[in-house]
Design a protein around this motif. Structure first.
Motif, PDB file in Angstrom:
ATOM      1  N   PRO A   1       0.776  -1.215   0.108  1.00 36.29           N
ATOM      2  CA  PRO A   1       0.107  -0.074  -0.055  1.00 36.29           C
ATOM      3  C   PRO A   1       0.985   1.127   0.043  1.00 36.29           C
ATOM      4  N   ASP A   2       2.131   1.117  -0.129  1.00 38.51           N
ATOM      5  CA  ASP A   2       3.088   2.225  -0.048  1.00 38.51           C
ATOM      6  C   ASP A   2       3.031   3.041  -1.414  1.00 38.51           C
ATOM      7  N   ALA A   3       2.286   4.079  -1.527  1.00 38.90           N
ATOM      8  CA  ALA A   3       2.087   4.808  -2.799  1.00 38.90           C
ATOM      9  C   ALA A   3       3.208   5.538  -3.043  1.00 38.90           C
ATOM     10  N   TRP A   4       4.108   5.909  -2.157  1.00 37.67           N
ATOM     11  CA  TRP A   4       5.274   6.849  -2.158  1.00 37.67           C
ATOM     12  C   TRP A   4       6.340   6.100  -2.445  1.00 37.67           C
ATOM     13  N   ASP A   5       6.907   6.599  -3.921  1.00 35.34           N
ATOM     14  CA  ASP A   5       8.161   5.982  -4.248  1.00 35.34           C
ATOM     15  C   ASP A   5       9.289   6.856  -3.884  1.00 35.34           C
ATOM     16  N   VAL A   6      10.058   6.871  -2.651  1.00 36.07           N
ATOM     17  CA  VAL A   6      10.773   7.348  -2.089  1.00 36.07           C
ATOM     18  C   VAL A   6      12.166   7.769  -3.071  1.00 36.07           C
ATOM     19  N   ALA A   7      12.573   6.331  -3.723  1.00 35.29           N
ATOM     20  CA  ALA A   7      13.709   6.455  -4.263  1.00 35.29           C
ATOM     21  C   ALA A   7      13.606   7.398  -5.411  1.00 35.29           C
ATOM     22  N   ALA A   8      12.247   7.321  -6.238  1.00 34.60           N
ATOM     23  CA  ALA A   8      12.400   8.095  -7.243  1.00 34.60           C
ATOM     24  C   ALA A   8      12.232   9.351  -7.055  1.00 34.60           C
ATOM     25  N   VAL A   9      11.637   9.792  -5.843  1.00 33.62           N
ATOM     26  CA  VAL A   9      11.547  11.466  -5.754  1.00 33.62           C
ATOM     27  C   VAL A   9      13.040  11.574  -5.335  1.00 33.62           C
ATOM     28  N   ARG A  10      13.870  10.765  -4.494  1.00 30.49           N
ATOM     29  CA  ARG A  10      15.306  11.471  -4.298  1.00 30.49           C
ATOM     30  C   ARG A  10      16.298  11.777  -5.661  1.00 30.49           C
ATOM     31  N   ARG A  11      15.785  10.910  -6.612  1.00 24.76           N
ATOM     32  CA  ARG A  11      16.450  11.186  -7.806  1.00 24.76           C
ATOM     33  C   ARG A  11      16.157  12.479  -8.371  1.00 24.76           C
ATOM     34  N   ASP A  12      15.044  13.241  -8.189  1.00 22.36           N
ATOM     35  CA  ASP A  12      14.771  14.438  -8.484  1.00 22.36           C
ATOM     36  C   ASP A  12      15.825  15.535  -7.743  1.00 22.36           C
ATOM     37  N   PHE A  13      16.318  15.411  -6.669  1.00 30.30           N
ATOM     38  CA  PHE A  13      17.030  16.135  -5.919  1.00 30.30           C
ATOM     39  C   PHE A  13      18.534  15.928  -5.961  1.00 30.30           C
ATOM     40  N   PRO A  14      19.241  16.538  -6.880  1.00 29.48           N
ATOM     41  CA  PRO A  14      20.638  16.228  -7.008  1.00 29.48           C
ATOM     42  C   PRO A  14      21.629  16.023  -5.736  1.00 29.48           C
ATOM     43  N   ILE A  15      21.477  17.013  -4.775  1.00 27.00           N
ATOM     44  CA  ILE A  15      22.021  17.086  -3.691  1.00 27.00           C
ATOM     45  C   ILE A  15      22.337  16.023  -2.821  1.00 27.00           C
ATOM     46  N   LEU A  16      20.937  15.431  -2.816  1.00 27.24           N
ATOM     47  CA  LEU A  16      20.997  14.293  -1.943  1.00 27.24           C
ATOM     48  C   LEU A  16      21.952  13.193  -2.342  1.00 27.24           C
ATOM     49  N   GLU A  17      22.602  13.300  -3.373  1.00 24.44           N
ATOM     50  CA  GLU A  17      23.633  12.143  -3.774  1.00 24.44           C
ATOM     51  C   GLU A  17      25.149  12.523  -3.082  1.00 24.44           C
ATOM     52  N   ARG A  18      25.206  13.866  -2.730  1.00 22.73           N
ATOM     53  CA  ARG A  18      26.278  14.395  -1.934  1.00 22.73           C
ATOM     54  C   ARG A  18      26.685  13.283  -0.981  1.00 22.73           C
ATOM     55  N   ARG A  19      27.984  13.540  -0.800  1.00 25.81           N
ATOM     56  CA  ARG A  19      28.588  12.819   0.467  1.00 25.81           C
ATOM     57  C   ARG A  19      29.154  13.949   1.270  1.00 25.81           C
ATOM     58  N   VAL A  20      29.078  13.699   2.631  1.00 26.51           N
ATOM     59  CA  VAL A  20      29.910  14.707   3.519  1.00 26.51           C
ATOM     60  C   VAL A  20      30.590  13.929   4.684  1.00 26.51           C
ATOM     61  N   HIS A  21      31.725  14.270   4.746  1.00 22.78           N
ATOM     62  CA  HIS A  21      32.588  13.823   5.787  1.00 22.78           C
ATOM     63  C   HIS A  21      33.102  12.040   5.555  1.00 22.78           C
ATOM     64  N   GLY A  22      32.858  11.820   4.040  1.00 22.93           N
ATOM     65  CA  GLY A  22      32.835  10.432   3.996  1.00 22.93           C
ATOM     66  C   GLY A  22      31.691   9.592   3.964  1.00 22.93           C
ATOM     67  N   HIS A  23      30.436  10.140   4.239  1.00 22.43           N
ATOM     68  CA  HIS A  23      29.101   9.481   4.559  1.00 22.43           C
ATOM     69  C   HIS A  23      28.141  10.017   3.555  1.00 22.43           C
ATOM     70  N   PRO A  24      27.151   9.377   3.062  1.00 23.71           N
ATOM     71  CA  PRO A  24      26.193   9.735   2.374  1.00 23.71           C
ATOM     72  C   PRO A  24      25.442  10.926   3.144  1.00 23.71           C
ATOM     73  N   LEU A  25      25.052  11.952   2.558  1.00 23.85           N
ATOM     74  CA  LEU A  25      24.291  13.281   3.338  1.00 23.85           C
ATOM     75  C   LEU A  25      23.127  12.590   3.719  1.00 23.85           C
ATOM     76  N   ALA A  26      22.593  12.510   4.886  1.00 23.71           N
ATOM     77  CA  ALA A  26      21.268  12.458   5.503  1.00 23.71           C
ATOM     78  C   ALA A  26      20.972  13.889   5.865  1.00 23.71           C
ATOM     79  N   TYR A  27      20.123  14.661   4.949  1.00 22.35           N
ATOM     80  CA  TYR A  27      19.779  16.038   5.427  1.00 22.35           C
ATOM     81  C   TYR A  27      18.400  15.809   6.199  1.00 22.35           C
ATOM     82  N   LEU A  28      18.553  16.098   7.361  1.00 17.54           N
ATOM     83  CA  LEU A  28      17.514  16.475   8.263  1.00 17.54           C
ATOM     84  C   LEU A  28      17.364  17.750   8.900  1.00 17.54           C
TER      85      LEU A  28
END
Ligand code: PMP
Length: 406
Positions: free
Chosen positions: A1-28
């Motif tokens: 029932p999960d109508a939300w494709d978070v992986a697809a939405v993340r691809r719309d936001f280029p900065i979310l692929e960035r790494r920070v201090h060697g880790h994938p950015l978790a922007y909270l």
């Protein structure tokens, strides 16, 4: 029932692929500002590359194109808020400027002893402009308190209205606690006293659908940069009847009809409130951000964010020594917290080393901090592009911080 494709939405936001201090950015830190989808980046680039010109006064092709795009963005903002007319949509720099505009122009008509009702949950942007007005005119500020859970104490509201009340100005969603305020009830209460209402929607529009006609509010303010759009642009919705009667906020070009040294006549709505060259690219970018949101399933986004909030609340509750500040029944996906023995700034630094972007501080809501007797909190604020894996990383890092520092 999960109508939300978070992986697809993340691809719309280029900065979310960035790494920070060697880790994938978790922007909270989305309550501070949100990230921008490719569509918005493209709109800004396209405007400056192809159509850049000043608006509303050129006779040449680019000036015409810039004006059309700028006014189309105004129409997008109107549709987004379901305002009745673009005459009610004023472009401003952001929520802060929107509230200053209302305090200065609408509030300029208030007299000594007139009253404005605020709440203890307000951002400084909805406190300081009213204090400046108080210094100029001698108005009185009355403050609705909050409960230990971080909700507005509605029982105290009836006692705050008086025959001198001129405005109720309330945050729709708290940036410090995540609380969603019962704005329909608040507007209804104010209506019963013939008091107009301003809603600070900075934290509401990224999470909730807003309909200013259904809310029946008189002013509604938000910032583009918290809505996946650019910085430097925001919207003030104002009920036409009220805007019509308000004097200009700033003077200059764009807001006049005729000028002579003896007398100047002002432009009509909304241009009367938009002195000077506006942030044209910003408005176009905001319009594009709104179109991006309109193409998403916003009900699914909201449901997804609520699941993320429930998951994050559960994970953080299990961290020893961690206390969540603000446990309102209705919340957006935002968690303010403190940990025994760990200062929020040290916490922020530890999390940053692991690629986790959270905010530490008073969140421009010092009265909220004072109410809880805290100098600061850490705040994880989520958007529909955050994931349960990022929450797991946050919880693990908090456990680590606890072991290291507490
Ligand atoms: N009100 C609230 C509830 C906010 O969260 C913010 C931004 N933190 C503002 C007002 C001010 O917005 P801006 O800085 O974009 O003018």
């Amino acid at each position: 029932p999960d109508a939300w494709d978070v992986a697809a939405v993340r691809r719309d936001f280029p900065i979310l692929e960035r790494r920070v201090h060697g880790h994938p950015l978790a922007y909270l830190d989305n309550a501070a500002t949100t990230q921008k989808p490719q569509a918005v980046l493209d709109a800004l680039d396209h405007y400056y590359r192809h159509d850049n010109a000043n608006v509303h006064r050129g006779v040449h092709a680019l000036a015409e194109r810039a004006t059309v795009a700028f006014e189309a963005a105004r129409e997008s903002a109107r549709r987004f808020l379901n305002a009745g007319s673009t005459r009610e949509i004023v472009f401003v720099r952001g929520t802060t400027e929107a509230i200053n505009l209302v305090a200065s122009s609408f509030g300029g008509g208030f007299a000594e002893g007139d009253e404005v009702i605020l709440t203890a949950m307000e951002h400084h942007a909805n406190i300081v402009p009213w204090q400046l007005l108080r210094e100029r005119t001698g108005i009185v500020l009355r403050v609705l308190p909050i409960t230990p859970d971080g909700e507005l104490d509605l029982d105290a509201l009836p006692g705050l209205f008086s025959p001198r009340t001129r405005l109720l100005s309330v945050v729709h969603v708290s940036n410090a606690l995540g609380t969603i305020n019962p704005v329909r009830e608040l507007v209804a209460a104010a209506r019963a006293h013939d008091v107009p209402v301003l809603l600070d929607g900075a934290q509401a529009v990224p999470h909730l659908r807003v309909d200013v006609q259904a809310l029946d509010c008189d002013f509604y303010a938000f910032s583009g940069h918290k809505l996946f759009g650019p910085t430097g642009i925001g919207v003030l919705y104002g009920r036409e009847r009220l805007l019509e009667a308000m004097p200009p906020y700033q003077g200059g070009g764009e807001m006049i009809r005729t000028v002579s040294f003896e007398q100047t006549t002002y432009a009509g709505l909304p241009h009367r409130f938009e002195a000077g060259t506006p942030d044209i690219a910003g408005a176009i970018g905001l319009g594009r951000a709104i179109e991006y949101l309109e193409a998403l399933d916003r009900d699914a986004a909201e449901a997804y964010e609520q699941r993320l909030l429930a998951y994050a609340t559960e994970c953080l509750t299990q961290v020893p020594g961690l206390r969540i500040i603000g446990q309102a029944r209705d919340k957006v996906a935002l968690i303010s917290f403190v940990m025994d023995g760990v200062h929020p700034h040290d916490m922020g630094t530890i999390l940053d080393r692991r690629g986790l972007a959270v905010r530490a501080g008073h969140h421009c809501a010092m009265p909220v901090m004072t109410w809880y007797g805290l100098p600061a909190t850490s705040r994880a604020s989520m958007a529909f592009y955050n994931t349960p894996e990022e929450i797991d990383r946050l919880a693990a890092a908090l456990q680590y911080a606890r072991e290291m520092l507490a």
